[in-house]
Write an enzyme that holds these catalytic residues in place. Structure first.
Site, PDB file in Angstrom:
ATOM      1  N   LEU A 132     -30.147  90.016 -28.216  1.00 63.76           N
ATOM      2  CA  LEU A 132     -29.664  88.633 -28.118  1.00 63.76           C
ATOM      3  C   LEU A 132     -29.623  87.963 -29.488  1.00 63.76           C
ATOM      4  O   LEU A 132     -29.564  86.747 -29.608  1.00 63.76           O
ATOM      5  CB  LEU A 132     -30.552  87.824 -27.160  1.00 63.76           C
ATOM      6  N   ASP A 179     -22.827  87.923 -34.622  1.00 66.14           N
ATOM      7  CA  ASP A 179     -24.080  87.287 -34.204  1.00 66.14           C
ATOM      8  C   ASP A 179     -24.312  85.978 -34.962  1.00 66.14           C
ATOM      9  O   ASP A 179     -24.665  84.955 -34.377  1.00 66.14           O
ATOM     10  CB  ASP A 179     -25.267  88.218 -34.452  1.00 66.14           C
TER      11      ASP A 179
HETATM   12  C1  GLA Z   1     -24.929  93.907 -33.221  1.00 62.65           C
HETATM   13  C2  GLA Z   1     -24.318  93.458 -34.543  1.00 62.65           C
HETATM   14  C3  GLA Z   1     -22.990  92.739 -34.315  1.00 62.65           C
HETATM   15  C4  GLA Z   1     -22.054  93.555 -33.433  1.00 62.65           C
HETATM   16  C5  GLA Z   1     -22.789  94.046 -32.188  1.00 62.65           C
HETATM   17  C6  GLA Z   1     -21.954  94.989 -31.373  1.00 62.65           C
HETATM   18  O1  GLA Z   1     -25.297  92.803 -32.460  1.00 62.65           O
HETATM   19  O2  GLA Z   1     -25.198  92.631 -35.249  1.00 62.65           O
HETATM   20  O3  GLA Z   1     -22.383  92.443 -35.555  1.00 62.65           O
HETATM   21  O4  GLA Z   1     -21.481  94.604 -34.150  1.00 62.65           O
HETATM   22  O5  GLA Z   1     -24.011  94.701 -32.503  1.00 62.65           O
HETATM   23  O6  GLA Z   1     -20.828  94.351 -30.885  1.00 62.65           O
END
Ligand code: GLA
Length: 393
Positions: A132, A179
């Site tokens: 998360l 994220d």
């Molecule tokens: C992690 C990474 C994101 C993204 C997701 C997969 O959360 O931090 O940048 O690549 O995996 O979608």
């Protein structure tokens, strides 16, 4: 003051109280949330699209400047302390949480923005290792807070990029931008359709009558995630390199079609083909899923979420038994519109769009069966979509 703001203020007050206890002065408190992603997984570092949103679980950073160049940190939930001087700034190896703060500090120094030392207390209710983005939440909170305290006048998008590089340099995960973007830019009631190439974005309303967002946490910490994550990145760029030899206009998997994969990648390496084929399909799937969402066709969106899970599990191979189990369990349940593993993978949560009236029974049922199967309970979080990074106190 509405309920949400009230709840946030209460946690911020708690963080401020802790801060006063440790440092005997008045801090500001910045809140930065965790995130979900409806669809579009592992597409961000391939310059595709993602559809994330900020949630009502967040990191809170109580912080005040010092007159010297020392940094004193307290992780209130973990009961841990850490200190370092600005002149000696470097990643720490024995504990991870200071790195998310220090990595963000390092970005100010790199930009030549004058910094002072500071004291900070970190509190967070974003579950750690659950996919998360608890780390992005801390990076964004730090960057936002230092911008505020140093009057650096940085744009939010600039702070998103700085927080992403903090993760690269101090946590060693070569993450995409999703994220940090979601944490910083989130808006209550909206998901964001982000073009990870141009960084243009639209807020798309996500109010689904009678439908809740339920996260089921495998309680498997995604420990494999960082090494395998970086390997997936390498596999994707290998495919791009091979295609480019014939199609020089191709810059990333965003520009690639399945025909190109047939012609230039499949003949070279089946594994690289399978990885990049998932990404090409996922980028297209997200576009269609956004149309579903705009039309209000939640059933069609849900079917695509299951398809994303299947691709992540069988082609991109970033799932695990526990995630697959949770998705299979709900696949034929009429109350669950869509479900899939979410985030980097190898553990963490599944995201489920579920009819409100079925939530209680499903949690009960799935928890009991999961416990029988894996000898531990999953956690269940009903989340709502919240605002991004902001100063609360
Ligand atoms: C992690 C990474 C994101 C993204 C997701 C997969 O959360 O931090 O940048 O690549 O995996 O979608």
């Amino acid at each position: 003051m509405d309920e949400i703001n009230k709840a946030q203020r209460e946690i911020a007050e708690k963080a401020a109280k802790k801060f006063r206890h440790f440092f005997s002065e008045e801090p500001i408190v910045v809140r930065s949330p965790g995130r979900i992603n409806i669809i579009g997984e592992h597409t961000d570092y391939n310059e595709g699209f993602v559809l994330p949103a900020a949630i009502d679980k967040a990191a809170y950073l109580a912080i005040a400047l010092r007159d010297d160049d020392e940094i004193h940190l307290v992780a209130a939930d973990l009961n841990e302390k850490f200190s370092i001087s600005l002149n000696e700034l470097k990643p720490v190896s024995d504990i991870s949480w200071p790195n998310y703060i220090l990595g963000s500090v390092a970005q100010f120094i790199k930009k030549g923005i004058a910094l002072k030392g500071f004291n900070a207390v970190l509190m967070s209710d974003v579950p750690i290792g659950a996919g998360l983005s608890s780390s992005a939440a801390v990076e964004c909170a730090t960057t936002f807070a230092l911008n505020e305290l140093m009057h650096a006048n940085l744009e939010k998008l600039e702070m998103v990029k700085m927080s992403q590089i903090a993760e690269h340099e101090y946590a060693g995960v070569m993450c995409g931008i999703m994220d940090q973007f979601a944490s910083m830019m989130g808006k209550e009631g909206y998901v964001m359709k982000l073009d990870c190439r141009s960084l243009q974005y639209d807020y798309v309303p996500f109010k689904l009558e009678g439908i809740k967002i339920l996260l089921l946490d495998t309680n498997v910490k995604h420990s494999l995630a960082s090494s395998e994550y970086n390997t997936r990145r390498t596999e994707c760029s290998q495919a791009v390199t091979w295609i480019k030899e014939h199609e020089p206009q191709v810059k990333s998997l965003r520009d690639v079609t399945e025909e190109m994969l047939d012609k230039y990648v499949l003949i070279k390496d089946k594994l690289v083909d399978m990885r990049s084929r998932f990404i090409v399909q996922e980028i297209n799937r997200l576009q269609r899923a956004c149309e579903d969402l705009l039309k209000g066709d939640i059933q069609a969106l849900g079917i695509k979420m299951f398809a994303t899970h299947d691709g992540l599990s069988k082609m991109y191979e970033v799932s695990c038994d526990e995630l697959d189990y949770l998705v299979e369990f709900v696949r034929n349940n009429d109350a669950v519109v869509g479900a899939r593993m979410m985030g980097g993978g190898f553990g963490g949560c599944t995201i489920n769009l579920i009819k409100e009236e079925a939530v209680g029974a499903l949690i009960k049922d799935i928890s009991a069966q999961y416990l029988k199967h894996f000898g531990k309970k999953p956690d269940a979080y009903l989340v709502s979509i919240s605002d991004g990074t902001s100063k609360i106190l």
